[in-house]
Design an enzyme around this catalytic site. Structure first.
Site, PDB file in Angstrom:
ATOM      1  N   LYS A   4       0.872  -1.169   0.000  1.00  0.00           N
ATOM      2  CA  LYS A   4       0.000   0.000   0.000  1.00  0.00           C
ATOM      3  C   LYS A   4       0.912   1.223   0.000  1.00  0.00           C
ATOM      4  O   LYS A   4       1.717   1.409   0.908  1.00  0.00           O
ATOM      5  CB  LYS A   4      -0.892  -0.040   1.239  1.00  0.00           C
ATOM      6  CG  LYS A   4      -1.913   1.053   1.324  1.00  0.00           C
ATOM      7  CD  LYS A   4      -2.799   0.809   2.553  1.00  0.00           C
ATOM      8  CE  LYS A   4      -3.900   1.806   2.689  1.00  0.00           C
ATOM      9  NZ  LYS A   4      -4.770   1.499   3.845  1.00  0.00           N
ATOM     10  N   ASP A  23     -16.048  -0.587  10.098  1.00  0.00           N
ATOM     11  CA  ASP A  23     -16.321  -0.379   8.673  1.00  0.00           C
ATOM     12  C   ASP A  23     -16.373  -1.715   7.932  1.00  0.00           C
ATOM     13  O   ASP A  23     -15.742  -1.897   6.894  1.00  0.00           O
ATOM     14  CB  ASP A  23     -15.281   0.554   8.052  1.00  0.00           C
ATOM     15  CG  ASP A  23     -15.769   1.194   6.754  1.00  0.00           C
ATOM     16  OD1 ASP A  23     -17.001   1.242   6.528  1.00  0.00           O
ATOM     17  OD2 ASP A  23     -14.925   1.669   5.971  1.00  0.00           O
ATOM     18  N   LYS A  73     -17.742  -4.060   5.470  1.00  0.00           N
ATOM     19  CA  LYS A  73     -18.518  -3.948   4.228  1.00  0.00           C
ATOM     20  C   LYS A  73     -17.826  -4.798   3.170  1.00  0.00           C
ATOM     21  O   LYS A  73     -16.661  -5.170   3.328  1.00  0.00           O
ATOM     22  CB  LYS A  73     -18.633  -2.493   3.783  1.00  0.00           C
ATOM     23  CG  LYS A  73     -17.301  -1.816   3.523  1.00  0.00           C
ATOM     24  CD  LYS A  73     -17.496  -0.352   3.186  1.00  0.00           C
ATOM     25  CE  LYS A  73     -16.159   0.339   2.947  1.00  0.00           C
ATOM     26  NZ  LYS A  73     -16.347   1.770   2.658  1.00  0.00           N
ATOM     27  N   ASN A 119     -14.244  -4.203   1.998  1.00  0.00           N
ATOM     28  CA  ASN A 119     -13.174  -4.464   2.953  1.00  0.00           C
ATOM     29  C   ASN A 119     -12.989  -5.947   3.257  1.00  0.00           C
ATOM     30  O   ASN A 119     -12.366  -6.307   4.247  1.00  0.00           O
ATOM     31  CB  ASN A 119     -13.419  -3.681   4.249  1.00  0.00           C
ATOM     32  CG  ASN A 119     -13.234  -2.194   4.058  1.00  0.00           C
ATOM     33  OD1 ASN A 119     -12.576  -1.757   3.116  1.00  0.00           O
ATOM     34  ND2 ASN A 119     -13.823  -1.405   4.928  1.00  0.00           N
ATOM     35  N   ASP A 147      -8.535  -2.991   5.804  1.00  0.00           N
ATOM     36  CA  ASP A 147      -8.835  -1.574   6.008  1.00  0.00           C
ATOM     37  C   ASP A 147      -9.214  -1.267   7.455  1.00  0.00           C
ATOM     38  O   ASP A 147     -10.377  -1.159   7.817  1.00  0.00           O
ATOM     39  CB  ASP A 147      -9.931  -1.092   5.061  1.00  0.00           C
ATOM     40  CG  ASP A 147     -10.006   0.435   5.031  1.00  0.00           C
ATOM     41  OD1 ASP A 147      -9.310   1.105   5.836  1.00  0.00           O
ATOM     42  OD2 ASP A 147     -10.772   0.973   4.214  1.00  0.00           O
ATOM     43  N   THR A 203     -19.792   3.052   7.016  1.00  0.00           N
ATOM     44  CA  THR A 203     -20.580   3.155   5.795  1.00  0.00           C
ATOM     45  C   THR A 203     -22.046   2.968   6.164  1.00  0.00           C
ATOM     46  O   THR A 203     -22.412   1.930   6.729  1.00  0.00           O
ATOM     47  CB  THR A 203     -20.120   2.078   4.792  1.00  0.00           C
ATOM     48  OG1 THR A 203     -18.710   2.274   4.556  1.00  0.00           O
ATOM     49  CG2 THR A 203     -20.880   2.181   3.481  1.00  0.00           C
TER      50      THR A 203
END
Length: 186
Positions: free
Chosen positions: A2, A96, A98, A101, A114, A134
């Site tokens: 990353k 988070d 979702k 991820n 993440d 989210t």
């Protein structure tokens, strides 16, 4: 690997988020999360060396396949629950969860990634002002700005299971308020 441009991280005021992610990932090692191995920097960039996963994320596969069988969904949820048990065992709330991820490895296992808005969770501490995440996957207590704990991550597991089986999230809306109202109505 990353790669993050330092100027962009500073412009977006994400320094704390990047440092937090590195700190939390250094606390955890699991077959069901994307593990960090090294971090370094040069004059322009920050680098985070992580597990290489080439299977794509769950959102990509949902878009291609639309729905999954009950057996496939159960397997995905088992992978995610295993990851969350490890994360929560370190008193961390991901916040988070979702499909974007959740990334597949070469064997078809899902791994959680993440940790940018994840937080260390201290029981009996006020976190009602922490409403990151989210909207379509946020637990009602988070949407309503109430104190929340690790159960908020498991709410998202249920939303993902529904989405995998029915091809859409259980709560629809174009705005954060519409999604919040749909969650509270059900």
């Amino acid at each position: 690997m990353k790669e993050m441009l330092k100027a962009r991280v500073m412009h977006k005021k994400s320094i704390q988020s990047v440092m937090n992610e590195l700190k939390l990932l250094s606390m955890i090692n699991s077959k069901f999360i994307v593990n960090a191995h090294y971090a370094f920097q040069d004059s322009e960039n920050l680098y985070l060396v992580m597990d290489l996963l080439l299977g794509g994320d769950l959102r990509f596969h949902l878009a291609r396949q639309r729905k999954f069988s009950q057996q496939q969904t159960r397997f995905f949820c088992a992978c995610l629950i295993h990851a969350l048990e490890t994360v929560h065992g370190h008193n961390i709330i991901h916040r988070d969860i979702k499909p974007e991820n959740l990334v597949f490895d070469e064997s078809g296992y899902l791994k959680l990634t993440d940790f940018g808005i994840a937080r260390e969770w201290v029981p009996n501490t006020d976190n009602s002002n922490e409403t990151s995440g989210t909207p379509g996957y946020m637990a009602p207590e988070v949407m309503c700005k109430n104190n929340h704990d690790i159960a908020a991550d498991y709410f998202a597991v249920g939303v993902i299971a529904w989405e995998c089986m029915f091809g859409r999230r259980p709560y629809q809306g174009k705005t954060r308020k519409e999604i919040r109202d749909a969650i509270l109505a059900k």
